[in-house]
Design a protein around this motif. Structure first.
Motif, PDB file in Angstrom:
ATOM      1  N   VAL A   1       0.842  -1.209   0.000  1.00 52.95           N
ATOM      2  CA  VAL A   1       0.000   0.000   0.000  1.00 52.95           C
ATOM      3  C   VAL A   1       0.870   1.249   0.000  1.00 52.95           C
ATOM      4  CG1 VAL A   1      -1.607   1.322   1.456  1.00 52.95           C
ATOM      5  CG2 VAL A   1      -2.084  -1.073   0.919  1.00 52.95           C
ATOM      6  N   GLU A   2       1.975   1.184   0.718  1.00 48.86           N
ATOM      7  CA  GLU A   2       2.862   2.366   0.793  1.00 48.86           C
ATOM      8  C   GLU A   2       3.496   2.732  -0.554  1.00 48.86           C
ATOM      9  OE1 GLU A   2       5.354   1.533   4.145  1.00 48.86           O
ATOM     10  OE2 GLU A   2       4.246   2.970   5.395  1.00 48.86           O
ATOM     11  N   ARG A   3       3.507   1.799  -1.480  1.00 46.90           N
ATOM     12  CA  ARG A   3       4.069   2.092  -2.812  1.00 46.90           C
ATOM     13  C   ARG A   3       3.235   3.127  -3.559  1.00 46.90           C
ATOM     14  NH1 ARG A   3       6.237  -3.091  -4.495  1.00 46.90           N
ATOM     15  NH2 ARG A   3       8.069  -3.333  -3.188  1.00 46.90           N
ATOM     16  N   PHE A   4       1.942   3.223  -3.221  1.00 46.93           N
ATOM     17  CA  PHE A   4       1.068   4.163  -3.931  1.00 46.93           C
ATOM     18  C   PHE A   4       1.197   5.554  -3.329  1.00 46.93           C
ATOM     19  CE2 PHE A   4      -0.950   0.048  -4.768  1.00 46.93           C
ATOM     20  CZ  PHE A   4      -1.111   0.131  -6.145  1.00 46.93           C
ATOM     21  N   PRO A   5       0.994   6.593  -4.178  1.00 48.76           N
ATOM     22  CA  PRO A   5       1.016   7.949  -3.624  1.00 48.76           C
ATOM     23  C   PRO A   5       0.002   8.076  -2.485  1.00 48.76           C
ATOM     24  CG  PRO A   5       0.787   7.997  -6.024  1.00 48.76           C
ATOM     25  CD  PRO A   5       0.714   6.557  -5.605  1.00 48.76           C
ATOM     26  N   ARG A   6       0.330   8.916  -1.529  1.00 49.66           N
ATOM     27  CA  ARG A   6      -0.472   9.067  -0.314  1.00 49.66           C
ATOM     28  C   ARG A   6      -1.954   9.381  -0.605  1.00 49.66           C
ATOM     29  NH1 ARG A   6      -3.580   9.435   2.516  1.00 49.66           N
ATOM     30  NH2 ARG A   6      -3.865  10.274   4.615  1.00 49.66           N
ATOM     31  N   ASP A   7      -2.221  10.119  -1.695  1.00 45.53           N
ATOM     32  CA  ASP A   7      -3.609  10.510  -1.980  1.00 45.53           C
ATOM     33  C   ASP A   7      -4.326   9.537  -2.929  1.00 45.53           C
ATOM     34  OD1 ASP A   7      -2.068  11.097  -4.126  1.00 45.53           O
ATOM     35  OD2 ASP A   7      -2.832  13.129  -4.446  1.00 45.53           O
ATOM     36  N   GLN A   8      -3.683   8.424  -3.257  1.00 50.00           N
ATOM     37  CA  GLN A   8      -4.312   7.439  -4.149  1.00 50.00           C
ATOM     38  C   GLN A   8      -5.459   6.725  -3.424  1.00 50.00           C
ATOM     39  OE1 GLN A   8      -3.671   6.236  -7.533  1.00 50.00           O
ATOM     40  NE2 GLN A   8      -5.639   5.324  -6.977  1.00 50.00           N
ATOM     41  N   LYS A   9      -6.636   6.704  -4.051  1.00 53.61           N
ATOM     42  CA  LYS A   9      -7.756   5.956  -3.480  1.00 53.61           C
ATOM     43  C   LYS A   9      -7.497   4.464  -3.692  1.00 53.61           C
ATOM     44  CE  LYS A   9     -12.201   8.163  -3.873  1.00 53.61           C
ATOM     45  NZ  LYS A   9     -13.481   8.106  -4.603  1.00 53.61           N
ATOM     46  N   ILE A  10      -7.708   3.668  -2.659  1.00 54.87           N
ATOM     47  CA  ILE A  10      -7.420   2.226  -2.752  1.00 54.87           C
ATOM     48  C   ILE A  10      -8.636   1.413  -2.286  1.00 54.87           C
ATOM     49  CG2 ILE A  10      -6.004   0.340  -1.816  1.00 54.87           C
ATOM     50  CD1 ILE A  10      -3.685   2.359  -1.546  1.00 54.87           C
ATOM     51  N   ILE A  11      -9.104   0.543  -3.155  1.00 57.78           N
ATOM     52  CA  ILE A  11     -10.133  -0.426  -2.740  1.00 57.78           C
ATOM     53  C   ILE A  11      -9.374  -1.644  -2.233  1.00 57.78           C
ATOM     54  CG2 ILE A  11     -11.949  -1.987  -3.551  1.00 57.78           C
ATOM     55  CD1 ILE A  11     -12.651   0.123  -5.701  1.00 57.78           C
ATOM     56  N   PHE A  12      -9.637  -2.039  -0.992  1.00 57.40           N
ATOM     57  CA  PHE A  12      -8.912  -3.162  -0.394  1.00 57.40           C
ATOM     58  C   PHE A  12      -9.897  -4.300  -0.129  1.00 57.40           C
ATOM     59  CE2 PHE A  12      -6.925  -5.688   2.892  1.00 57.40           C
ATOM     60  CZ  PHE A  12      -5.583  -5.674   2.541  1.00 57.40           C
ATOM     61  N   VAL A  13      -9.613  -5.488  -0.705  1.00 58.75           N
ATOM     62  CA  VAL A  13     -10.503  -6.637  -0.504  1.00 58.75           C
ATOM     63  C   VAL A  13      -9.697  -7.862  -0.067  1.00 58.75           C
ATOM     64  CG1 VAL A  13     -12.177  -5.868  -2.242  1.00 58.75           C
ATOM     65  CG2 VAL A  13     -10.354  -7.404  -2.930  1.00 58.75           C
ATOM     66  N   PRO A  14     -10.347  -8.832   0.611  1.00 62.06           N
ATOM     67  CA  PRO A  14     -11.668  -8.778   1.200  1.00 62.06           C
ATOM     68  C   PRO A  14     -11.643  -8.542   2.719  1.00 62.06           C
ATOM     69  CG  PRO A  14     -11.013 -11.076   0.971  1.00 62.06           C
ATOM     70  CD  PRO A  14      -9.810 -10.213   0.618  1.00 62.06           C
ATOM     71  N   ASP A  15     -10.457  -8.511   3.358  1.00 62.64           N
ATOM     72  CA  ASP A  15     -10.429  -8.558   4.820  1.00 62.64           C
ATOM     73  C   ASP A  15     -10.499  -7.159   5.454  1.00 62.64           C
ATOM     74  OD1 ASP A  15     -10.180  -9.218   7.447  1.00 62.64           O
ATOM     75  OD2 ASP A  15      -8.123  -9.956   7.326  1.00 62.64           O
TER      76      ASP A  15
ATOM     77  N   ASP B   1      -8.474   7.773   5.307  1.00 60.09           N
ATOM     78  CA  ASP B   1      -9.406   8.559   4.477  1.00 60.09           C
ATOM     79  C   ASP B   1      -9.392   8.139   3.007  1.00 60.09           C
ATOM     80  OD1 ASP B   1      -6.762   9.379   4.403  1.00 60.09           O
ATOM     81  OD2 ASP B   1      -7.234  11.467   3.931  1.00 60.09           O
ATOM     82  N   THR B   2      -8.418   7.348   2.589  1.00 58.21           N
ATOM     83  CA  THR B   2      -8.338   7.010   1.159  1.00 58.21           C
ATOM     84  C   THR B   2      -8.514   5.514   0.877  1.00 58.21           C
ATOM     85  OG1 THR B   2      -5.940   7.003   1.397  1.00 58.21           O
ATOM     86  CG2 THR B   2      -6.915   8.963   0.381  1.00 58.21           C
ATOM     87  N   MET B   3      -8.629   4.708   1.924  1.00 54.45           N
ATOM     88  CA  MET B   3      -8.823   3.268   1.682  1.00 54.45           C
ATOM     89  C   MET B   3     -10.287   2.890   1.849  1.00 54.45           C
ATOM     90  SD  MET B   3      -5.373   1.425   3.151  1.00 54.45           S
ATOM     91  CE  MET B   3      -5.927  -0.253   2.833  1.00 54.45           C
ATOM     92  N   ILE B   4     -10.797   2.176   0.880  1.00 56.53           N
ATOM     93  CA  ILE B   4     -12.201   1.718   0.898  1.00 56.53           C
ATOM     94  C   ILE B   4     -12.151   0.225   1.175  1.00 56.53           C
ATOM     95  CG2 ILE B   4     -14.297   1.492  -0.507  1.00 56.53           C
ATOM     96  CD1 ILE B   4     -12.626   3.819  -2.234  1.00 56.53           C
ATOM     97  N   LEU B   5     -12.707  -0.179   2.298  1.00 56.17           N
ATOM     98  CA  LEU B   5     -12.523  -1.569   2.743  1.00 56.17           C
ATOM     99  C   LEU B   5     -13.728  -2.449   2.428  1.00 56.17           C
ATOM    100  CD1 LEU B   5     -10.979  -0.930   6.301  1.00 56.17           C
ATOM    101  CD2 LEU B   5      -9.845  -0.895   4.050  1.00 56.17           C
ATOM    102  N   TRP B   6     -13.470  -3.561   1.774  1.00 52.60           N
ATOM    103  CA  TRP B   6     -14.498  -4.596   1.621  1.00 52.60           C
ATOM    104  C   TRP B   6     -14.757  -5.190   3.001  1.00 52.60           C
ATOM    105  CZ3 TRP B   6     -17.089  -5.629  -2.817  1.00 52.60           C
ATOM    106  CH2 TRP B   6     -17.958  -6.730  -2.780  1.00 52.60           C
ATOM    107  N   GLN B   7     -16.004  -5.514   3.286  1.00 51.95           N
ATOM    108  CA  GLN B   7     -16.340  -5.947   4.650  1.00 51.95           C
ATOM    109  C   GLN B   7     -16.319  -7.475   4.791  1.00 51.95           C
ATOM    110  OE1 GLN B   7     -16.776  -3.770   7.433  1.00 51.95           O
ATOM    111  NE2 GLN B   7     -15.769  -2.464   5.901  1.00 51.95           N
ATOM    112  N   GLY B   8     -15.193  -8.093   4.449  1.00 48.66           N
ATOM    113  CA  GLY B   8     -15.050  -9.528   4.669  1.00 48.66           C
ATOM    114  C   GLY B   8     -14.235  -9.776   5.925  1.00 48.66           C
ATOM    115  N   TRP B   9     -14.233 -11.021   6.382  1.00 51.26           N
ATOM    116  CA  TRP B   9     -13.456 -11.354   7.583  1.00 51.26           C
ATOM    117  C   TRP B   9     -13.153 -12.848   7.620  1.00 51.26           C
ATOM    118  CZ3 TRP B   9     -18.666 -10.515   7.451  1.00 51.26           C
ATOM    119  CH2 TRP B   9     -19.473 -11.552   7.907  1.00 51.26           C
TER     120      TRP B   9
ATOM    121  N   PRO C   1      -2.675 -10.016  11.630  1.00 53.17           N
ATOM    122  CA  PRO C   1      -3.478  -8.823  11.293  1.00 53.17           C
ATOM    123  C   PRO C   1      -4.887  -9.108  10.775  1.00 53.17           C
ATOM    124  CG  PRO C   1      -1.736  -9.158   9.671  1.00 53.17           C
ATOM    125  CD  PRO C   1      -1.489 -10.138  10.783  1.00 53.17           C
ATOM    126  N   GLU C   2      -5.274 -10.373  10.647  1.00 54.09           N
ATOM    127  CA  GLU C   2      -6.680 -10.667  10.342  1.00 54.09           C
ATOM    128  C   GLU C   2      -7.544 -10.546  11.608  1.00 54.09           C
ATOM    129  OE1 GLU C   2      -6.967 -14.533   8.485  1.00 54.09           O
ATOM    130  OE2 GLU C   2      -5.601 -13.966   6.883  1.00 54.09           O
TER     131      GLU C   2
END
Ligand code: 13P
Ligand code: SF4
Length: 309
Positions: free
Chosen positions: A137-151, A166-174, A202-203
């Protein structure tokens, strides 16, 4: 000779005869781990699967891991002793659902945990594992919007570690195994073992990660005691890891954060099934073969290779 020893010997004989490398995840049954050529976390096993020269891989883990091996090495035959060994968390994200989210956030990139199907990886920009999610994730510019799936738990952890809530959109899996740990129960264990160190995967939920001394992947937990003077460790991950921890550090004490933390899918693989998969009597090896359709594989490969690079 114990039943396990005889089966292990037979498995090793068959593997040598058929040019098979046996890979086992750190959560596998002890007797399966002991018969494997390599054990490791998801990242290590995918690297080994890509580099190993054998023509057949017998993957003792869950389906997405075997799929990742095939994605990397389609010229090899990838087998699972029990193909029903899936990951419920991987099944929580669907292609239709992910495409909808992508359409809602056209400027976002998709980072997928390797605990996903090949179809989801094909919709992904870059994969990650618990061992490298923060770095990826750190490889992307700080303001890059990131969809993170599934956890959602790993996603929340990475967002906080990288300051990107503020920029990560989390899928609601677990993961039902890790999501069930509770801070209050762990605090009771700590009170009874005052000098213990808490290692958490981290899960696990935020409440658990916040009280952990170290948050890391399964192989990270296998390395950590080497660097610590602590004698007692509370381990918040699947209990299969305690076998190898005990083997590596016989003079330390490892306490499961919950005795219920068992992944039934990881335990579907048995020595008997592994032997049956490779045995001469097994007439339909295709039943065990894991393949990915080529157009999906090629797209998924790009996401996996970006991670490995
Ligand atoms: P790692 O071994 O990569 O930490 O993965 C944990 C896990 O839950 C795999 O199913
Ligand atoms: Fe999936 Fe959790 Fe089992 Fe790993 S431990 S295979 S993440 S359900």
């Amino acid at each position: 000779m114990s039943d396990f020893a005889a089966l292990q010997q037979e498995l090793r004989r068959l593997a040598a005869e058929r040019d098979v490398v046996i890979l086992a995840h750190n959560y596998q049954r002890p007797e399966v781990q002991d018969a494997a050529d390599h054990t490791g976390d998801s990242l290590e096993l995918s690297r080994i699967a890509a580099a190993d020269p054998h023509s057949v891989i017998l993957f003792c883990g869950v389906h997405f891991m075997a799929e990742t091996a095939y994605i990397l090495s389609p010229q090899k035959t990838v087998l699972m002793p029990d193909k029903r060994a899936g990951c419920p968390m991987a099944d929580m994200v669907t292609v239709a659902g992910l495409r909808k989210l992508k359409a809602e956030h056209p400027d976002a990139v998709v980072v997928s945990y390797v605990n996903t199907s090949a179809e989801i990886k094909a919709e992904t920009d870059v994969c990650c594992t618990s061992a490298n999610a923060v770095q990826i994730v750190e490889r992307f510019p700080r303001d890059q919007k990131i969809i993170f799936v599934p956890d959602r738990n790993l996603g929340d952890y990475v967002a906080r570690q990288t300051g990107r809530e503020d920029t990560m959109i989390l899928w609601q899996g677990w993961c039902h195994v890790h999501d069930d740990f509770r801070a209050a129960e762990i605090e009771e264990l700590r009170a009874a073992n005052p000098d213990s160190v808490l290692m958490a995967h981290p899960e696990s939920r935020r409440e658990v990660l916040e009280i952990a001394d170290v948050v890391t992947s399964t192989s990270g937990m296998l390395r950590y005691p080497e660097t610590s003077d602590a004698r007692t460790f509370i381990v918040a991950t699947e209990t299969g890891l305690l076998y190898k921890l005990g083997k590596l550090y016989p003079d330390r004490t490892f306490i499961p954060a919950s005795k219920q933390a068992v992944c039934p899918n990881m335990k579907r693989t048995t020595l008997e099934k592994a032997v049956a998969t490779l045995s001469d009597e097994w007439d339909d090896v295709l039943e065990h073969e894991v393949v990915v359709p080529e157009p999906i594989r090629v797209k998924a490969l790009a996401a996996v290779e970006r991670m490995l690079a």
